[in-house]
Write an enzyme that holds these catalytic residues in place. Structure first.
Site, mmCIF file in Angstrom:
data_model
loop_
_atom_site.group_PDB
_atom_site.id
_atom_site.type_symbol
_atom_site.label_atom_id
_atom_site.label_comp_id
_atom_site.label_asym_id
_atom_site.label_seq_id
_atom_site.Cartn_x
_atom_site.Cartn_y
_atom_site.Cartn_z
ATOM 1 N N GLU A 285 8.223 29.675 -7.585
ATOM 2 C CA GLU A 285 8.354 30.178 -6.548
ATOM 3 C C GLU A 285 8.060 29.156 -5.384
ATOM 4 O OE1 GLU A 285 6.993 32.225 -2.541
ATOM 5 O OE2 GLU A 285 5.487 31.735 -4.254
ATOM 6 N N ASP B 105 3.499 30.970 -8.955
ATOM 7 C CA ASP B 105 3.251 31.308 -7.510
ATOM 8 C C ASP B 105 3.332 30.066 -6.606
ATOM 9 O OD1 ASP B 105 2.941 33.386 -5.251
ATOM 10 O OD2 ASP B 105 1.036 32.401 -5.263
#
Length: 588
Positions: A287, A250
């Site tokens: 990401e 993330d």
């Protein structure tokens, strides 16, 4: 638990005393011994398996490396022996990223039960759909029962209400038995605010850098060797102990690391090492909002100086498709109203901004992708994701505001692209349920701060109206998939369309293998609407958006492979109605 001694270890470099609290049913407290490198250790009878650490006479805290938090993130930890999991996947060979079709799901709302075991009941649906990878949103222990998981605080523990460690192992094992890989979304850039006791143990955070969620993780300051080891061992835990096939990392742009060898490079090297040792591919997908292909460029001597990760999300593909289908233009969508956006993103680059000016940021953004070095399949692209739905005021999915034919067109453009496609749970059957933001914090001040923060954010984006209360159990219920819809009416029609597109993706290699820059993409007005044509090898995808009709001459060997909406063939002409799409093969 057995009565044989267990060795407890904890890193607390600044503590002058560490006490081990053992047991809940028959509790006792024992002093630990300081060993090398700021670590403390003690071998003793584990009692009922519950334990906690108290530093310098303070309150008992969960183990930073706890494998299980049966009573929540503030309570004692529980011992777990991951070596006792009953695996049956010895013959599992894995799934390479270049062959992946990813399905993102949230365990708590994928089914009414909200458990790993309930996910298993729907794995055959995903196999039949044509999915090859299940990507789980974060399952690291977080406060309360319900949440997205991005406020996790025990990064080694598996959320108890989902089924805990053994439940996750059963899901992975069942998926492998059906030929499905499993990836997990992990959050290493920050911890949630409630139950975060890491800073009491050592210099896990630094005020030299900041993230949108608070102080950054300490990756390059004093004591950062152990912090990095904490995160690297977390990667090893998921890939080895839980047999996971990959991790989605993330917001890696929020990992502030000024060392010569970035943490991401070390994590990628570790995943490659585990893949070599086990013979099963291990995939790390970043990401990031930087539009920087160096995340997936080769690393090390002789490489191109990249991080060596295997893939990365490409949000520009989502933004382009969203604007194309909905016409929305606020915020970061504005630049994607450029007529050339679809032509560029479908044909040449996953990044609209690859060194171009971003009006949203007020500066130049991104770096070009060289398809000779970085193929399209390294970029994970989507029509819908948890972020892009859940961070809308009402959590409405893209298909809630457009005709079914336009949803079908967006699916066709994504699933016939050279990028690795990712679906968000329920997308494949046009789920009626929204996907809204929800939390379950016990602290009233925190719950209210979240409510007010989201209302301000949505007001800045021009979204008026009531914002669902994240703390309301009704918000969770509204976001839970209704599986009874799957075989009904327009839902069944859309499901069949997704199945067809994924079958064509497997059977027609040109769709996924035509290199970036070699597809022909045209966008032109037609009959009051807009005709978009994408040519990949001998296959054409033709989409008529919005109004009117369009007529396209077909070569003699052409064959309509799939159609949605008003599509017909008369003699050697293809007729398209408003919001319709056709996939045509045999185009010479």
């Amino acid at each position: 638990m057995t009565s044989s001694a267990h060795t407890y270890r904890v890193w607390a470099p600044d503590a002058e005393r560490v006490d081990l609290h053992v047991g809940v049913q028959d509790p006792r407290v024992e002093p630990m011994t300081q060993v090398d490198g700021g670590w403390w250790a003690l071998s003793t009878d584990p009692g009922d398996g519950r334990y906690a650490f108290a530093l310098d006479g303070g309150d008992p805290r969960p183990d930073p490396r706890s494998r299980r938090q049966p009573d929540g993130v503030h309570a004692p930890s529980a011992l777990v022996d991951t070596g006792t999991f009953a695996w049956t996947d010895d013959g599992w060979n894995g799934v390479e990223l270049r062959d992946a079709v990813v399905y993102e799901l949230h365990v708590g709302t994928f089914t009414p039960e909200g458990t790993f075991d309930a996910v298993v009941d729907h794995l055959d649906h995903l196999v039949d759909l044509g999915v090859t990878v299940v990507e789980l949103m974060p399952v690291a222990a977080f406060p309360g029962r319900h949440g997205w998981g991005y406020d996790g605080v025990d990064l080694y523990a598996v959320h108890e209400t989902y089924g805990g460690p053994e439940g996750l192992a059963r899901l992975v094992d069942a998926a492998h038995a059906r030929g499905l890989a499993v990836w997990l979304d992990v959050v290493h850039n920050h911890l949630g605010p409630s139950g975060n006791y890491l800073a009491e143990f050592g210099p896990y955070f630094t005020d030299r850098h900041h993230t949108p969620w608070g102080d950054a993780v300490n990756l390059d300051g004093p004591g950062s060797d152990e912090v990095r080891a904490f995160l690297l061992d977390n990667v090893r835990l998921w890939l080895e102990d839980y047999h996971l096939d990959g991790l989605r990392l993330d917001a890696v742009h929020a990992l502030h690391d000024e060392r010569a060898v970035h943490l991401l490079e070390e994590q990628a090297a570790l995943a490659d090492e585990i893949a070599r040792e086990t013979g099963v591919p291990r995939t790390l997908v970043a990401e990031s909002d930087r539009n920087d292909p160096s995340f997936v460029a080769l690393r090390g001597p002789g490489g191109s100086g990249g991080y060596g990760l295997h893939g990365q999300w490409a949000d520009d593909v989502h933004h382009m498709l969203h604007v194309l289908l909905t016409g929305e233009s606020q915020g970061y969508y504005h630049d994607f109203t450029d007529p050339d956006a679809a032509v560029k993103v479908l044909g040449r680059s996953p990044f609209l901004h690859d060194g171009t000016y971003s009006t949203f940021r007020g500066r130049v953004h991104g770096r070009p992708v060289d398809p000779r070095v970085t193929p399209g399949w390294r970029f994970v692209a989507s029509l819908q994701t948890h972020d892009q739905i859940g961070n809308r005021a009402a959590g409405d999915r893209v298909h809630h505001g457009i005709p079914a034919g336009r949803h079908a067109a967006g699916a066709a453009l994504l699933l016939t692209s050279p990028y690795t496609p990712m679906l968000f749970m329920g997308e494949e059957y046009a789920a009626s349920t929204p996907w809204q933001y929800f939390t379950d914090h016990a602290e009233d001040w925190l719950a209210q701060a979240i409510r007010e923060g989201r209302e301000r954010e949505f007001a800045e984006h021009g979204w008026a109206g009531d914002v669902p209360d994240p703390q309301d159990r009704g918000t969770v219920a509204a976001s839970t998939l209704r599986w009874e819809e799957v075989h009904r009416g327009e839902h069944a029609t859309m499901l069949d369309w997704y199945r067809t597109l994924l079958r064509l993706r497997r059977e027609r290699p040109a769709l996924r293998e035509t290199p970036l820059g070699e597809a022909e993409v045209r966008r032109e007005p037609a009959g009051g609407g807009e005709l978009l044509t994408v040519a990949r090898g001998a296959v054409r995808v033709l989409v008529l958006l919005r109004e009117g009709t369009a007529t396209v001459d077909l070569p003699g060997e052409a064959e309509v492979l799939a159609r949605f909406g008003e599509v017909s063939v008369e003699q050697d002409r293809l007729l398209l109605g408003a919001d319709s799409v056709a996939v045509v093969g045999g185009w010479s």
